[in-house]
Motif scaffolding. Structure first.
Motif, mmCIF file in Angstrom:
data_model
loop_
_atom_site.group_PDB
_atom_site.id
_atom_site.type_symbol
_atom_site.label_atom_id
_atom_site.label_comp_id
_atom_site.label_asym_id
_atom_site.label_seq_id
_atom_site.Cartn_x
_atom_site.Cartn_y
_atom_site.Cartn_z
ATOM 1 N N PHE A 97 -54.228 31.321 64.117
ATOM 2 C CA PHE A 97 -54.741 30.064 64.676
ATOM 3 C C PHE A 97 -55.704 30.346 65.816
ATOM 4 N N ARG A 98 -55.314 31.232 66.706
ATOM 5 C CA ARG A 98 -56.167 31.541 67.853
ATOM 6 C C ARG A 98 -57.503 32.110 67.406
ATOM 7 N N ARG A 99 -57.414 32.955 66.431
ATOM 8 C CA ARG A 99 -58.660 33.600 65.999
ATOM 9 C C ARG A 99 -59.605 32.602 65.354
ATOM 10 N N VAL A 100 -59.063 31.721 64.548
ATOM 11 C CA VAL A 100 -59.935 30.747 63.898
ATOM 12 C C VAL A 100 -60.514 29.775 64.918
ATOM 13 N N MET A 101 -59.674 29.287 65.819
ATOM 14 C CA MET A 101 -60.177 28.360 66.830
ATOM 15 C C MET A 101 -61.265 29.022 67.660
ATOM 16 N N HIS A 102 -61.048 30.277 67.970
ATOM 17 C CA HIS A 102 -62.062 30.998 68.723
ATOM 18 C C HIS A 102 -63.361 31.075 67.925
ATOM 19 N N GLY A 103 -63.217 31.261 66.629
ATOM 20 C CA GLY A 103 -64.393 31.330 65.774
ATOM 21 C C GLY A 103 -65.119 30.007 65.666
ATOM 22 N N LEU A 104 -64.389 28.926 65.868
ATOM 23 C CA LEU A 104 -65.027 27.615 65.780
ATOM 24 C C LEU A 104 -65.867 27.312 67.018
ATOM 25 N N MET A 105 -65.672 28.117 68.052
ATOM 26 C CA MET A 105 -66.421 27.886 69.272
ATOM 27 C C MET A 105 -67.813 28.499 69.176
ATOM 28 N N GLY A 106 -68.755 27.862 69.794
ATOM 29 C CA GLY A 106 -70.091 28.422 69.881
ATOM 30 C C GLY A 106 -70.155 29.457 70.985
ATOM 31 N N ARG B 37 -67.625 30.299 74.172
ATOM 32 C CA ARG B 37 -66.924 31.582 74.216
ATOM 33 C C ARG B 37 -67.029 32.245 75.578
#
Lengths: 198, 198
Positions: free
Chosen positions: A162-171, A175
């Motif tokens: 979850f953390r990794r995907v949410m982080h990936g959703l950030m521009g 970040r």
DNA sequence: GGTATTGGTCAGCAAGGTTGACACATTTTT
DNA sequence: AAAAATGTGTCAACCTTGCTGACCAATACC
């Protein structure tokens, strides 16, 4: 680990999609082509999940005549005591005037304290008052219970994902802001509290 | 069951670095007790992630004088063609009047088609017109690229974890609504299009 | 001393939520 | 057949939280 998913949805159906485009990818990368249904599911999950994630605090805030904007201020000021108005604006991504509308009342009602910067006296360093910290705590605890339940149901591996995907959703901007937030807090503000013109 | 320690809270922030986003996940790690920093991170991730997730569509919509509310209508009507107004209200969790403000113009501008229900003629069944479907497609593609990037960066295991946590963040109502959404679409509406009253 | 930066404030606008009341067609119940 | 309940539309009024543009004060920098 306990708590397997109730429904074993999308697993393993990705190759079908690849066949459609005729673009076989490397072995481990089969989940990487995002089929239509997978994105639709992601959209739904984010919509419902985010809404229910914020529902608890929203309820408490409403009783105090506040909204989500106030929560965000409490959250980020609590996270970085001594943050300047400018930094807060950058994080929230709103205009000065939008911030002022929530921040000014919060200062007047003794949730947030403004002090003058000791290096640059133009700056207004923001910290939570005890009253503000206590409210932030209430909101935090409410949300913690909710997230804790989700984390428990999902299990630790899922949490990391979850953390990794949410982080990936950030521009990129978000970040680097997050990175800054995670760093050790800035030194405590030591300037004098501003005279309150109330 | 991974029965976990209750309150390790005051123990300091020692393992903070490990808990951070890009950090490798230790398989047996005890992530189930939600320490303060972990929840703060979750809050940040959801705030930034959700914001940037919606940023792409928001931009397209703004050019057409629409907002996120319109996107939600396009999304859910597209997902369940023939949905009734009442069902849509329940999914969105807003009032009739709030929906009307976005839906009425969308019907007038030929994004959404209303037909009378053939079982219950009081109902208004909603479907996307070709124009509406095309716009929904544009928004969808934009968002797909964004999510695809995040999924690719995170990898398939993380994606599954993301889904599980997001599902856990939903309340019971949202869960059953999502379930209904995922089911095979309802039979196509066959009622007559409503006469548009100019 | 002149200019740039940080922040506060005023006035006005828009989107998208809210409530309450009422109207109308249609379906269901009595 | 009459009455009640349901699904939807609509009007009026209000709130929160975004936005813009303009302008001012204090402070820092050159």
């Amino acid at each position: 680990m306990p708590a397997m998913p109730e429904r074993t949805e999308t697993k393993g159906a990705e190759q079908k999609a690849e066949a459609q485009v005729g673009a076989p990818v490397g072995a481990g990368r089969n989940l990487l082509f995002l089929r239509e249904e997978e994105l639709r599911l992601a959209q739904d999950l984010l919509f419902f999940g985010y809404r229910d994630f914020t529902a608890g605090p929203d309820q408490i805030l409403a009783e105090l005549g506040m909204g989500r904007a106030h929560h965000r201020v409490l959250h980020f000021v609590g996270r970085r005591p001594g943050i300047t108005v400018g930094e807060l604006l950058a994080i929230l991504g709103i205009t000065k005037q939008s911030l002022a509308r929530v921040l000014t009342p919060m200062v007047e009602q003794d949730y947030v304290l403004q002090t003058t910067g000791r290096n640059d006296r133009r700056q207004r360093l923001l910290t939570l008052t005890p009253k503000g910290a206590e409210l932030e705590r209430r909101l935090f605890e409410r949300q913690r219970e909710w997230v804790m339940r989700a984390y428990r149901e999902a299990g630790p591996i899922a949490v990391e994902g979850f953390r990794r995907v949410m982080h990936g959703l950030m521009g990129p901007e978000a970040r680097s802001q997050l990175e800054r937030l995670e760093q050790p807090a800035a030194p405590r503000p030591r300037g004098a509290p501003l005279a309150r013109t109330g």
